[in-house]
Design a protein around this motif. Structure first.
Motif, PDB file in Angstrom:
ATOM      1  N   ASN A  50      16.620 -17.681 -42.146  1.00 37.56           N
ATOM      2  CA  ASN A  50      16.430 -18.443 -40.912  1.00 37.56           C
ATOM      3  C   ASN A  50      17.406 -19.616 -40.796  1.00 37.56           C
ATOM      4  O   ASN A  50      17.415 -20.316 -39.788  1.00 37.56           O
ATOM      5  CB  ASN A  50      14.989 -18.921 -40.745  1.00 37.56           C
ATOM      6  CG  ASN A  50      14.496 -19.732 -41.918  1.00 37.56           C
ATOM      7  OD1 ASN A  50      15.218 -19.965 -42.879  1.00 37.56           O
ATOM      8  ND2 ASN A  50      13.254 -20.167 -41.841  1.00 37.56           N
ATOM      9  N   GLY A  51      18.255 -19.803 -41.799  1.00 41.13           N
ATOM     10  CA  GLY A  51      19.363 -20.740 -41.666  1.00 41.13           C
ATOM     11  C   GLY A  51      20.330 -20.329 -40.575  1.00 41.13           C
ATOM     12  O   GLY A  51      21.106 -21.159 -40.070  1.00 41.13           O
ATOM     13  N   ALA A  52      20.272 -19.049 -40.156  1.00 39.53           N
ATOM     14  CA  ALA A  52      21.132 -18.567 -39.068  1.00 39.53           C
ATOM     15  C   ALA A  52      20.777 -19.207 -37.734  1.00 39.53           C
ATOM     16  O   ALA A  52      21.526 -19.076 -36.760  1.00 39.53           O
ATOM     17  CB  ALA A  52      21.027 -17.041 -38.959  1.00 39.53           C
ATOM     18  N   LEU A  53      19.646 -19.916 -37.675  1.00 39.47           N
ATOM     19  CA  LEU A  53      19.241 -20.578 -36.434  1.00 39.47           C
ATOM     20  C   LEU A  53      19.983 -21.887 -36.190  1.00 39.47           C
ATOM     21  O   LEU A  53      19.856 -22.474 -35.111  1.00 39.47           O
ATOM     22  CB  LEU A  53      17.726 -20.852 -36.458  1.00 39.47           C
ATOM     23  CG  LEU A  53      16.815 -19.622 -36.447  1.00 39.47           C
ATOM     24  CD1 LEU A  53      15.367 -20.049 -36.637  1.00 39.47           C
ATOM     25  CD2 LEU A  53      16.981 -18.832 -35.158  1.00 39.47           C
ATOM     26  N   LEU A  54      20.768 -22.360 -37.153  1.00 42.91           N
ATOM     27  CA  LEU A  54      21.460 -23.643 -37.001  1.00 42.91           C
ATOM     28  C   LEU A  54      22.260 -23.734 -35.700  1.00 42.91           C
ATOM     29  O   LEU A  54      22.103 -24.709 -34.952  1.00 42.91           O
ATOM     30  CB  LEU A  54      22.347 -23.908 -38.223  1.00 42.91           C
ATOM     31  CG  LEU A  54      23.301 -25.100 -38.139  1.00 42.91           C
ATOM     32  CD1 LEU A  54      22.569 -26.387 -37.780  1.00 42.91           C
ATOM     33  CD2 LEU A  54      24.064 -25.271 -39.456  1.00 42.91           C
ATOM     34  N   PRO A  55      23.122 -22.774 -35.364  1.00 42.22           N
ATOM     35  CA  PRO A  55      23.866 -22.918 -34.099  1.00 42.22           C
ATOM     36  C   PRO A  55      22.958 -22.905 -32.871  1.00 42.22           C
ATOM     37  O   PRO A  55      23.306 -23.488 -31.837  1.00 42.22           O
ATOM     38  CB  PRO A  55      24.817 -21.715 -34.104  1.00 42.22           C
ATOM     39  CG  PRO A  55      24.274 -20.769 -35.111  1.00 42.22           C
ATOM     40  CD  PRO A  55      23.580 -21.598 -36.134  1.00 42.22           C
TER      41      PRO A  55
END
Length: 646
Positions: free
Chosen positions: A207-212
């Motif tokens: 869920n680090g892919a949610l940063l952008p």
């Protein structure tokens, strides 16, 4: 001195957070800690060589990228704790990460509010961004809903991903402020926020892919692509197209071309994709209730007692919950101009649940999913509570209320952490608060069984009590097999006969129900029991359970391969049927040619069978697949045995 006061008080908040969590640091490893930490031998490293670190980092196939940063941090805990498996150091490290995250929240909110004040509400006092940052970070650090992200050891994955996400957002805001004024360095800072911290966050947890997308939430609601120069505005638009819109379109196209990638994963769940989406609408409102009005009696490690939404009005709250989510999204759109900060906070929360609370075939409820998303709600809530311009006469009472709420959060965390400090209090609280949870009933049954092993005088008293919990767990959920495994273990440890009805029911559920992933651990424990001649089950009874599991059409390929690995162990170490064990290993390789453990098992079996040429051929194939070199040590040992065997 006044300007430094919020930062001085932040130190006191960090100390209060440490003291609130301190009673829970001595608690046990729980749930997924077993497969990821306790039973993961690759984490127990004795040196810091690249080979040892690589084996540890890629030791568990969790998620798409295997979460190597988180796994490596667990290995370092083992190494610096002198090889001990003491849970205290793991949870202390988690708490330290939580404190660092609290500081990052303080900096992030300070930056955000300074920009917001400058661009949207210049009437706010210049000191207000710092004071709001202090209040929000205090509420976030001390909120009892964040406890599972700290004291549930394996959820360091969540807190590490949040740490890198927060750093990425801080870099983005720093760069964004410079784009407003036309200063140099803005674009490199934004690119660093994306290109440096997004990979680090993803390699901690996906869920680090949610940063952008968090960045985009701020842009859409607060900043609206306003810059000092047209070229930087075009940069921002292109930036978000490339890092948010394009990946979403690629993902949608992939799902359209490979629908089985998603739908097949639901085979091991007792709910469908549509049922999950309907249920998650209710779950999100449950989360919001716990954030705004936290109740420790509603919180818990396990929420498997939630009723699944089978239809729009089954239960009847399903449709209103869905309409409420749509209204929340509509509120973001309507408020983006008049109340942009409120719109941002709501959108931040929604984005934070965009992965784990939507279509992915994950379990329905886990509190740690709110670790970062709740920041958006707390920002809106406390800004509305202490904002100094409106209702100026009530400024002091509102600040008192804010301080009182944070004190309540701290008290809730302290009392909740106290119950997490030992197994008996933890599982007693879980069953008390969630009596319909099959997992909670199984856990307390397991603990009572454990107590009996060290106190023969208590065996007769504890047996009926533990049995009652296991039977309740079995009755609560049709796919629950842990209660049946518990009944079998309990009978073994107390010298009582294993009832055939248990075995028949267990075999039926293993074959026909959507069984939980940890059934692999249960079957593995039973195999160890047979290996040590301490199990009343016959070999044929155990084979019945294994074969029933392998016939199950609802288990994932990964679980099928793992269960078959237990079959390989059973055939090789217990039955000593080497040809059958080799055939089982080849079967796993046929199912999943990229899977390494089965190939390693096949090499071991071939060496034992003196089939050295075949073993060397398999070693060559293994090396070509082990691109990260995670199993080099095992292969070196087998090659040494081959050399000695001719």
């Amino acid at each position: 001195m006044q300007r430094f006061m919020p930062r001085i008080l932040l130190v006191l908040v960090l100390l209060a957070t440490f003291m609130s969590y301190r009673p829970g640091l001595s608690g046990p490893f729980i749930f997924d800690d077993g497969i990821n930490i306790v039973n993961n031998t690759h984490l127990k490293i004795h040196d810091l060589s690249p080979q040892s670190l690589s084996e540890a980092a890629f030791s568990v196939p969790s998620g798409v990228f295997m979460r190597p940063i988180s796994m490596l941090s667990f290995a370092l805990n083992y190494y610096y704790d002198a090889g001990s498996s003491a849970v205290f150091s793991f949870k202390l490290t988690n708490l330290v990460i939580h404190l660092f995250n609290g500081v990052a929240v303080f900096v992030l909110v300070w930056q955000l509010m300074a920009l917001y004040r400058e661009r949207r509400q210049p009437g706010l006092p210049s000191a207000y961004p710092q004071w709001l940052a202090l209040v929000v970070s205090a509420a976030w650090l001390l909120h009892p809903l964040n406890l599972t992200s700290v004291l549930y050891a394996v959820q360091r994955m969540t807190s590490l991903a949040a740490f890198f996400t927060l750093l990425g957002l801080i870099a983005y805001l720093w760069g964004r402020a410079r784009l407003y004024t036309g200063q140099r360095g803005g674009i490199p800072a934004i690119l660093a926020g994306l290109l440096v911290f997004t990979p680090l966050a993803i390699l901690s947890k996906e869920n680090g892919a949610l940063l952008p997308f968090f960045m985009l939430a701020a842009e859409l609601t607060l900043f609206k692509f306003e810059t000092a120069e047209p070229i930087t505005r075009r940069f921002l638009m292109g930036f978000f197209v490339l890092c948010t819109v394009l990946p979403v379109l690629v993902f949608i196209a992939y799902l359209a071309l490979h629908p089985d990638w998603l739908l097949a994963s639901y085979s091991r769940r007792d709910f469908t994709l549509s049922e999950r989406l309907m249920t998650e609408a209710r779950v999100v409102w449950f989360y919001l209730r716990l954030i705004v009005l936290p109740s420790t009696s509603l919180m818990g490690l396990y929420h498997d007692d939630i009723v699944i939404s089978r239809q729009l009005l089954e239960p009847f709250t399903t449709l209103p919950a869905i309409l409420g989510i749509l209204a929340l999204l509509g509120g973001v759109w309507l408020l983006r101009r008049r109340m942009p900060l409120a719109a941002f906070g709501m959108l931040f929360f929604i984005v934070g649940h965009g992965m784990e609370s939507t279509f992915l075939p994950l379990e329905l409820v886990h509190e740690h999913r709110n670790y970062l998303p709740m920041l958006g709600i707390l920002l809106v809530f406390f800004h509305g509570l202490i904002e100094p311009i409106h209702a100026a006469k009530a400024r002091l009472p509102r600040r008192v209320v804010a301080a009182f709420l944070i004190a309540l959060f701290a008290a809730g965390t302290f009392f909740r952490a106290s119950s997490w400090g030992n197994s008996l209090d933890l599982w007693s609280a879980e069953v008390e608060h969630h009596p319909a949870s099959a997992r909670a009933n199984t856990e307390i049954g397991d603990f009572i069984e454990y107590l009996s092993q060290n106190d023969p005088r208590a065996m007769e008293i504890n047996y009926p009590l533990a049995r009652r919990y296991f039977e309740r767990a079995t009755a609560l959920q049709k796919n629950n097999v842990n209660g049946l495994f518990g009944l079998i273990r309990l009978s073994v440890s107390h010298g009582k006969p294993v009832e055939h009805g248990w075995l028949d029911e267990l075999a039926y559920r293993l074959e026909h129900e959507a069984i939980p992933a940890n059934v692999n651990d249960q079957l593995g424990t039973m195999a160890q029991c047979l290996f040590q001649y301490a199990c009343p089950l016959s070999a044929s009874q155990f084979e019945t359970l294994l074969n029933a599991s392998l016939r199950n059409q609802k288990i994932s390929l990964r679980d099928k391969v793992v269960i078959n690995s237990i079959t390989i162990y059973y055939l090789f170490n217990i039955v000593r049927d080497f040809p059958a064990a080799a055939e089982a290993a080849r079967r796993s390789i046929e199912w999943d040619p990229q899977e390494l453990e089965s190939r390693l098992s096949l090499v071991t079996i071939l060496v034992a069978m003196q089939r050295h040429d075949e073993a060397r051929e398999q070693i060559s194939l293994f090396k070509s697949l082990d691109k990260k070199g995670a199993r080099t040590r095992d292969i070196d040992l087998l090659e040494k045995q081959l050399g000695q065997g001719g």
